[in-house]
Design a protein around this motif. Structure first.
Motif, PDB file in Angstrom:
ATOM      1  N   THR A  47     -15.096 -10.481   3.721  1.00  0.00           N
ATOM      2  CA  THR A  47     -15.408 -11.235   4.937  1.00  0.00           C
ATOM      3  C   THR A  47     -14.961 -12.684   4.811  1.00  0.00           C
ATOM      4  OG1 THR A  47     -17.288  -9.801   5.401  1.00  0.00           O
ATOM      5  CG2 THR A  47     -17.272 -11.953   6.472  1.00  0.00           C
ATOM      6  N   ALA A  50     -11.136 -12.894   4.853  1.00  0.00           N
ATOM      7  CA  ALA A  50     -10.576 -12.683   6.193  1.00  0.00           C
ATOM      8  C   ALA A  50     -10.727 -13.946   7.037  1.00  0.00           C
ATOM      9  CB  ALA A  50     -11.268 -11.507   6.872  1.00  0.00           C
ATOM     10  N   TYR A  51     -11.865 -14.607   6.924  1.00  0.00           N
ATOM     11  CA  TYR A  51     -12.082 -15.842   7.687  1.00  0.00           C
ATOM     12  C   TYR A  51     -11.088 -16.923   7.268  1.00  0.00           C
ATOM     13  CZ  TYR A  51     -14.140 -20.322   8.926  1.00  0.00           C
ATOM     14  OH  TYR A  51     -14.316 -21.607   9.388  1.00  0.00           O
ATOM     15  N   ASP A  54      -7.623 -16.253   8.613  1.00  0.00           N
ATOM     16  CA  ASP A  54      -7.513 -16.552  10.046  1.00  0.00           C
ATOM     17  C   ASP A  54      -7.430 -18.063  10.297  1.00  0.00           C
ATOM     18  OD1 ASP A  54      -7.539 -13.878  10.726  1.00  0.00           O
ATOM     19  OD2 ASP A  54      -9.706 -13.813  11.046  1.00  0.00           O
ATOM     20  N   ARG A  94     -10.012 -16.058  14.439  1.00  0.00           N
ATOM     21  CA  ARG A  94     -10.863 -16.919  13.624  1.00  0.00           C
ATOM     22  C   ARG A  94     -12.312 -16.859  14.109  1.00  0.00           C
ATOM     23  NH1 ARG A  94     -13.937 -20.274  14.535  1.00  0.00           N
ATOM     24  NH2 ARG A  94     -13.165 -20.368  16.675  1.00  0.00           N
ATOM     25  N   ASN A  96     -13.807 -14.395  15.678  1.00  0.00           N
ATOM     26  CA  ASN A  96     -14.401 -13.097  15.334  1.00  0.00           C
ATOM     27  C   ASN A  96     -14.796 -13.042  13.858  1.00  0.00           C
ATOM     28  OD1 ASN A  96     -14.059 -12.190  17.950  1.00  0.00           O
ATOM     29  ND2 ASN A  96     -12.105 -11.210  17.528  1.00  0.00           N
ATOM     30  N   SER A  97     -13.912 -13.518  12.985  1.00  0.00           N
ATOM     31  CA  SER A  97     -14.232 -13.473  11.556  1.00  0.00           C
ATOM     32  C   SER A  97     -15.348 -14.457  11.211  1.00  0.00           C
ATOM     33  CB  SER A  97     -12.988 -13.721  10.699  1.00  0.00           C
ATOM     34  OG  SER A  97     -12.386 -14.958  10.998  1.00  0.00           O
ATOM     35  N   THR A 100     -18.681 -12.718  11.935  1.00  0.00           N
ATOM     36  CA  THR A 100     -19.038 -11.794  10.858  1.00  0.00           C
ATOM     37  C   THR A 100     -19.531 -12.554   9.638  1.00  0.00           C
ATOM     38  OG1 THR A 100     -17.336 -10.263  11.652  1.00  0.00           O
ATOM     39  CG2 THR A 100     -18.189  -9.884   9.442  1.00  0.00           C
TER      40      THR A 100
END
Length: 200
Positions: A47, A50-51, A54, A94, A96-97, A100
């Protein structure tokens, strides 16, 4: 015949079976907790990674647009017309991540992510033309702020994930022209030799 001996033997069997059950249960729960902890660490790592990917994509698109208007001299230029939609898509990813991330991150890491969002949004504002296209100093300061925010995020993510070892912070490297000029000034001066023959 005394029944004490058989009773003691029977009690020993029960005590042994009870202890065996307790140790097995405790060991199994410990293994389950370890497996669950490992799974959560992996999930958090994915997680957080991924952030950051982005955010970095947003920064790179913004830098390319900034290069086209003369603010950035490192990125390959991308026109504002061609890059604005890409920037909007990157910002959506960005966002969306980030959502999360804040579901599973601790408070300090969530705050670091929010500060990183603000830093990359400032670069986006330059790229979209909401700030002064002639303010190269402002762009470079915003870039330095971005790297500072990235470093804080990485440090807090590493702490939350239990990563050991020294952290190597990132920083804005300056333009290729600036680096070249520094290297050129650092070179030793070579005297121009005269016409005399050094061999004699």
């Amino acid at each position: 015949m005394s029944i004490v001996g058989p009773l003691l033997a029977l009690a020993g069997v029960f005590v042994g079976a009870g202890l065996s059950y307790v140790f097995t249960t405790v060991g199994e729960k410990r293994r389950e907790r370890w497996a669950l902890g490992r799974e959560w660490r992996e999930r958090r790592l994915q997680t957080y990674s991924a952030y950051v990917v982005d955010v970095k994509r947003m920064k790179n698109i913004a830098a390319r647009i900034a290069a086209d208007v003369g603010l950035d001299d490192q990125a390959s230029p991308l026109t504002r017309d061609a890059g604005t939609d890409l920037l909007a898509e990157a910002d959506m990813a960005r966002g969306n991540s980030f959502e999360t991330l804040v579901l599973i991150a601790g408070r300090e890491l969530g705050e670091a992510a929010r500060a990183l969002d603000h830093a990359v949004w400032r670069l986006e504002w330059f790229a979209r033309g909401l700030l002064d296209d002639s303010d190269a100093d402002g762009w470079h300061e915003a870039t330095r702020d971005y790297y500072r925010a990235v470093n804080v995020f990485h440090e807090r993510a590493r702490a939350e994930l239990g990563v050991t070892g020294a952290f190597l912070p990132r920083q804005a490297e300056g333009s290729p022209r600036e680096r070249y000029e520094r290297e050129r000034r650092a070179r030793p001066a070579h005297p121009v030799s005269g016409s005399e023959d050094p061999s004699g």
